[in-house]
Design an enzyme around this catalytic site. Sequence first.
Site, PDB file in Angstrom:
ATOM      1  N   ASP A 144       0.809  -1.231   0.000  1.00 35.81           N
ATOM      2  CA  ASP A 144       0.000   0.000   0.000  1.00 35.81           C
ATOM      3  C   ASP A 144       0.836   1.273   0.000  1.00 35.81           C
ATOM      4  O   ASP A 144       0.430   2.297   0.543  1.00 35.81           O
ATOM      5  CB  ASP A 144      -0.958   0.018   1.208  1.00 35.81           C
ATOM      6  CG  ASP A 144      -1.903  -1.161   1.191  1.00 35.81           C
ATOM      7  OD1 ASP A 144      -2.325  -1.548   0.094  1.00 35.81           O
ATOM      8  OD2 ASP A 144      -2.206  -1.688   2.280  1.00 35.81           O
ATOM      9  N   LYS A 189       1.799   2.092  -4.981  1.00 33.23           N
ATOM     10  CA  LYS A 189       2.348   1.521  -6.225  1.00 33.23           C
ATOM     11  C   LYS A 189       1.449   1.836  -7.408  1.00 33.23           C
ATOM     12  O   LYS A 189       1.931   2.151  -8.493  1.00 33.23           O
ATOM     13  CB  LYS A 189       2.479  -0.011  -6.093  1.00 33.23           C
ATOM     14  CG  LYS A 189       3.487  -0.458  -5.045  1.00 33.23           C
ATOM     15  CD  LYS A 189       3.510  -1.974  -4.920  1.00 33.23           C
ATOM     16  CE  LYS A 189       2.264  -2.559  -4.313  1.00 33.23           C
ATOM     17  NZ  LYS A 189       1.992  -2.188  -2.918  1.00 33.23           N
ATOM     18  N   GLY A 220      -4.586  -4.291  -3.796  1.00 27.39           N
ATOM     19  CA  GLY A 220      -5.566  -3.268  -4.142  1.00 27.39           C
ATOM     20  C   GLY A 220      -4.795  -2.035  -4.545  1.00 27.39           C
ATOM     21  O   GLY A 220      -4.133  -1.423  -3.718  1.00 27.39           O
ATOM     22  N   HIS A 221      -4.832  -1.709  -5.833  1.00 25.38           N
ATOM     23  CA  HIS A 221      -4.065  -0.577  -6.334  1.00 25.38           C
ATOM     24  C   HIS A 221      -5.015   0.520  -6.795  1.00 25.38           C
ATOM     25  O   HIS A 221      -5.859   0.301  -7.651  1.00 25.38           O
ATOM     26  CB  HIS A 221      -3.172  -1.006  -7.506  1.00 25.38           C
ATOM     27  CG  HIS A 221      -2.180  -2.065  -7.114  1.00 25.38           C
ATOM     28  ND1 HIS A 221      -1.476  -2.805  -8.015  1.00 25.38           N
ATOM     29  CD2 HIS A 221      -1.792  -2.519  -5.895  1.00 25.38           C
ATOM     30  CE1 HIS A 221      -0.685  -3.656  -7.375  1.00 25.38           C
ATOM     31  NE2 HIS A 221      -0.861  -3.505  -6.086  1.00 25.38           N
ATOM     32  N   THR A 258      -6.148 -11.395   3.968  1.00 27.60           N
ATOM     33  CA  THR A 258      -7.266 -10.712   3.301  1.00 27.60           C
ATOM     34  C   THR A 258      -8.439 -11.671   3.081  1.00 27.60           C
ATOM     35  O   THR A 258      -9.475 -11.261   2.573  1.00 27.60           O
ATOM     36  CB  THR A 258      -6.812 -10.142   1.946  1.00 27.60           C
ATOM     37  OG1 THR A 258      -6.313 -11.230   1.157  1.00 27.60           O
ATOM     38  CG2 THR A 258      -5.705  -9.109   2.106  1.00 27.60           C
ATOM     39  N   GLN A 293       1.798  -6.162  -3.253  1.00 24.68           N
ATOM     40  CA  GLN A 293       2.266  -6.309  -1.877  1.00 24.68           C
ATOM     41  C   GLN A 293       3.581  -5.528  -1.671  1.00 24.68           C
ATOM     42  O   GLN A 293       3.803  -4.555  -2.365  1.00 24.68           O
ATOM     43  CB  GLN A 293       2.441  -7.786  -1.488  1.00 24.68           C
ATOM     44  CG  GLN A 293       1.134  -8.542  -1.293  1.00 24.68           C
ATOM     45  CD  GLN A 293       0.474  -8.979  -2.574  1.00 24.68           C
ATOM     46  OE1 GLN A 293       1.098  -9.583  -3.408  1.00 24.68           O
ATOM     47  NE2 GLN A 293      -0.788  -8.675  -2.733  1.00 24.68           N
ATOM     48  N   THR A 325      -9.754  -4.539   1.879  1.00 29.15           N
ATOM     49  CA  THR A 325     -10.584  -4.998   2.998  1.00 29.15           C
ATOM     50  C   THR A 325     -11.198  -3.845   3.802  1.00 29.15           C
ATOM     51  O   THR A 325     -12.016  -4.099   4.679  1.00 29.15           O
ATOM     52  CB  THR A 325      -9.744  -5.853   3.969  1.00 29.15           C
ATOM     53  OG1 THR A 325      -8.648  -5.069   4.434  1.00 29.15           O
ATOM     54  CG2 THR A 325      -9.216  -7.113   3.300  1.00 29.15           C
ATOM     55  N   GLY A 326     -10.776  -2.610   3.541  1.00 26.62           N
ATOM     56  CA  GLY A 326     -11.321  -1.466   4.266  1.00 26.62           C
ATOM     57  C   GLY A 326     -10.794  -1.342   5.697  1.00 26.62           C
ATOM     58  O   GLY A 326     -11.190  -0.446   6.437  1.00 26.62           O
ATOM     59  N   VAL A 332       3.339  13.910  -3.645  1.00 28.69           N
ATOM     60  CA  VAL A 332       2.730  14.941  -2.794  1.00 28.69           C
ATOM     61  C   VAL A 332       1.194  14.941  -2.854  1.00 28.69           C
ATOM     62  O   VAL A 332       0.556  15.889  -2.425  1.00 28.69           O
ATOM     63  CB  VAL A 332       3.273  16.348  -3.146  1.00 28.69           C
ATOM     64  CG1 VAL A 332       4.746  16.457  -2.769  1.00 28.69           C
ATOM     65  CG2 VAL A 332       3.072  16.680  -4.624  1.00 28.69           C
TER      66      VAL A 332
END
Length: 423
Positions: free
Chosen positions: A13, A16, A40-41, A128, A223, A300-301, A413
Site C-alpha cells: 500500500d 504503487k 488493491g491498487h 485478506t 504487496q 478490505t477497508g 505529494v
Amino acid sequence: MSGKVILGAQWGDEGKGKFIDIFSSQADMVVRSQGGNNAGHTVIVGENVYKLHLIPSGILYSGTVNIIGAGVVCDPKVVLAEMDGLVAKGISLDNLYIDARAHVIMPWHIELDGLSEEARGKGDIGTTKKGIGPCYMDKSERSGIRMHDFVNPRKFEAIVREKGALKNEIITKLYGKAPLDIDAIVEEYRVYAERLSKFVRDTTPMIYDALKANKNVLFEGAQGTLLDLDMGTYPYVTSSHPVAGGVCIGSGVGPTAINEVVGICKGYTTRVGKGPFPTELDDEIGEYIRQKGAEFGTTTGRPRRTGWFDAVIARYTVRANGLTSIVINKIDPLMGLPKIKLCVGYEMDGKVTRDFPADLDDLARCTPVYEEFDGFDEDLSDIREYDKLPENLKKYLARIEEVCDCPVSIVGVGPDRDQIIYR
Ligand code: GDP
Ligand code: IMO
Ligand code: MG
C-alpha cells in the site's frame, strides 16, 4: 533488454498503483508476476478512481499489452468482475492476456483461508481472506488447478469435481463445517471458464519478444518486500514473492531482462494485518497520519497501522531487491506535525544494529533509534519542483537517502497522477 520493476518497499500500500499508472503511460507492456486479488491498487485519473486488484494498470492505456503472469493466483470471479467494471467505463480488454500457467483460486481456497485463520485464533495472520495462501499451498503441493486446465472444456468438470471432493473432506472432517456444493460450483465456474478462455495463453514468448525488441516492459509489483514469503516478517507475510526476484519466477524472464528496480516507500510506514512493527505509533500522531493519509485498506477497508519511516527496513529492501532508486511517496500527510522522526537503527539488548533481524522474536525486542527533524506546515499539493519543497522536508529526504544508501528519484505529494516531483 529494458525491463523495469516497480515494487513495494515496505508492507504494501505504498501507492504503487499511482506509479505503475504513471510508468504504464510510457510502457509497451505491463506484466503482473505474483499475488492475487489481495492487492488493491488505486489509480486516479481525473474524476475516475480505479481500484485494480488483478488487472495491470496498463489497461487504462490503449495499445499497452497487459499480462497477468504465470506466478499470479487468479480468482475467475474477481477478474471477470474487474473486466466488466472496466468495460463499463469504456476501457477495452483487447490487449489483456492471462498466462496459461497461472493458478486458479477456487471457492474452497477462500473457505479454507477463513477456516485456517479462525483456527489460529489469537495467532491469526490477518490475511485478506481471498484464498491466496491456500491456492499457493496447492500450487506448491502440486495439486492446484492451472488456467490451461480450467479453460479446457474436456478437463474442466473432472478436475473441479476431483479437487472439490478432496477439499470437502478437509472442510468437513478437519474443520467440522458443512461441505461446499460442488455441483453448484461446477455450473457457476463453467461459465467463468468459458468467458476467460479467450484471454488465456502462453505469455512468456510475448514478454521475451517485447524485451528482445527493446520495448518498454514494466513489471508491476503487488504487496511489499516485508510481505515476501522469504524476505518478509514470516509468518506475517503473504504466500508469494513481492521482491524483485519474484518477477523472474512469476513472468518467466531471466534477471538480465531487468535493468531498473524502483522501490516505492511512503514518507512514513503502514501495515495491515498482524505482526511486529517497531516504529508503530499507537497514539494521536499515528491517528493523525492515518486520517491525513486516508490509511484504510483498498481491499478490505481495514484501518492500516501507522508509524514513522523505518530506514532499517528501507536499507534492507534496497539490498533484497537491488533497488536502483527509491520513491518517497505520500509525504504530504506529514504536514502539520511539529516534529518528524526517522528510525535509523534498532536497539536490541543494549546494542544498536542497522540490520533488519530475521527472527521475529528479536524484532519484537527491538526499539527504534530515532533522529528528529523539524516538521513543515506548507501545503505541498501544488509543488512540482524539488527545490520548492520546504527546507525541513528536504533535510529529512536527504537523510533518508544517506541512511538507505540509495537515491530518491521521485517524491509523491498527493494521490493524483500528476502530484509527483522528479528529482
Ligand atoms: P498500492 O497498493 O501500493 O497501490 O497503494 P493503495 O492504492 O492501496 O494505497 C495508496 C493510497 O494512497 C491510495 O488511496 C492512493 O490514492 C493514495 N495516494 C497515492 N499517492 C499519494 C500521495 O502522494 N499522497 C496522498 N495523500 N495519497 C496518495
Ligand atoms: P498491495 O498490492 C498490504 C497482507 C495482509 C496480511 C498478509 C497475508 O495493495 O500493496 P494474504 O491475504 O496475502 O494471505 O495476507 O499480507 N497483504 C497486504 N497488505 N497491501 C497488500 O497488497 C497486501 N496483500 C496482502 O493484510 O497481513
Ligand atoms: Mg493496496
